[in-house]
Design a protein around this motif. Sequence first.
Motif, PDB file in Angstrom:
ATOM      1  N   MET A   1      -8.357 -70.322  29.058  1.00  0.00           N
ATOM      2  CA  MET A   1      -9.995 -70.087  28.977  1.00  0.00           C
ATOM      3  C   MET A   1     -10.681 -71.645  29.193  1.00  0.00           C
ATOM      4  O   MET A   1     -11.426 -71.752  29.733  1.00  0.00           O
ATOM      5  CB  MET A   1     -10.404 -70.165  27.601  1.00  0.00           C
ATOM      6  N   GLU A   2     -10.274 -72.948  28.543  1.00  0.00           N
ATOM      7  CA  GLU A   2     -10.871 -74.524  28.608  1.00  0.00           C
ATOM      8  C   GLU A   2     -11.242 -74.433  29.978  1.00  0.00           C
ATOM      9  O   GLU A   2     -12.594 -75.140  30.827  1.00  0.00           O
ATOM     10  CB  GLU A   2     -10.526 -74.861  27.710  1.00  0.00           C
ATOM     11  N   ARG A   3     -10.034 -73.977  31.139  1.00  0.00           N
ATOM     12  CA  ARG A   3      -9.886 -74.588  32.685  1.00  0.00           C
ATOM     13  C   ARG A   3     -10.878 -73.899  33.188  1.00  0.00           C
ATOM     14  O   ARG A   3     -11.878 -74.707  34.276  1.00  0.00           O
ATOM     15  CB  ARG A   3      -8.472 -74.293  33.110  1.00  0.00           C
ATOM     16  N   TYR A   4     -11.257 -72.898  32.833  1.00  0.00           N
ATOM     17  CA  TYR A   4     -12.141 -71.726  33.465  1.00  0.00           C
ATOM     18  C   TYR A   4     -13.667 -71.405  32.759  1.00  0.00           C
ATOM     19  O   TYR A   4     -14.767 -70.818  33.377  1.00  0.00           O
ATOM     20  CB  TYR A   4     -11.715 -70.439  33.865  1.00  0.00           C
ATOM     21  N   GLY A   5     -13.888 -72.181  31.906  1.00  0.00           N
ATOM     22  CA  GLY A   5     -14.939 -71.501  31.237  1.00  0.00           C
ATOM     23  C   GLY A   5     -16.375 -72.302  31.411  1.00  0.00           C
ATOM     24  O   GLY A   5     -17.280 -72.523  30.346  1.00  0.00           O
TER      25      GLY A   5
ATOM     26  N   LEU B   1     -15.118 -69.835  21.778  1.00  0.00           N
ATOM     27  CA  LEU B   1     -14.844 -68.590  21.343  1.00  0.00           C
ATOM     28  C   LEU B   1     -14.010 -68.217  20.395  1.00  0.00           C
ATOM     29  O   LEU B   1     -13.501 -69.746  20.106  1.00  0.00           O
ATOM     30  CB  LEU B   1     -13.622 -68.150  22.662  1.00  0.00           C
ATOM     31  N   GLU B   2     -13.708 -67.217  19.758  1.00  0.00           N
ATOM     32  CA  GLU B   2     -12.759 -67.008  18.760  1.00  0.00           C
ATOM     33  C   GLU B   2     -11.734 -66.447  18.445  1.00  0.00           C
ATOM     34  O   GLU B   2     -11.957 -65.016  18.949  1.00  0.00           O
ATOM     35  CB  GLU B   2     -13.424 -66.433  17.571  1.00  0.00           C
TER      36      GLU B   2
END
Length: 123
Positions: free
Chosen positions: A1-5, A11-12
Amino acid sequence: MERYGNDGLDLEFRQIAITADDVRSSRLTTHDVNTRDVNFARYREECLREGIDPHTAIEVEALRPGLLRQRLGDTIEGLVDDVRQWNIEFRTEDAERELLRSLQVVAKKIVRGESSAENAQDE
């Protein structure tokens, strides 16, 4: 998620479907864990924090579909701040879905070459 966000995601993550309590209960079908998996070390640490055996895993398919739906529904409903607005959105989405079904029927008739007079008669 960090890579594409693009660092714009807040997010939780919550454990909803299969919980540590489910694993501890021993009521669900288990299988051995692939210890050669690149994620095993992280999985092992999480299991040890929760007090469960890291060499046993449970797939979400082991959960009864009705229970899975209930858990997901309860969690989603718990996140809704404005129930009135949620209900409005739900009814709007339902009406839009019905409109799309109707348009699909008309489009199929057009593709089959049925005349507009026949279409009007059917409706």
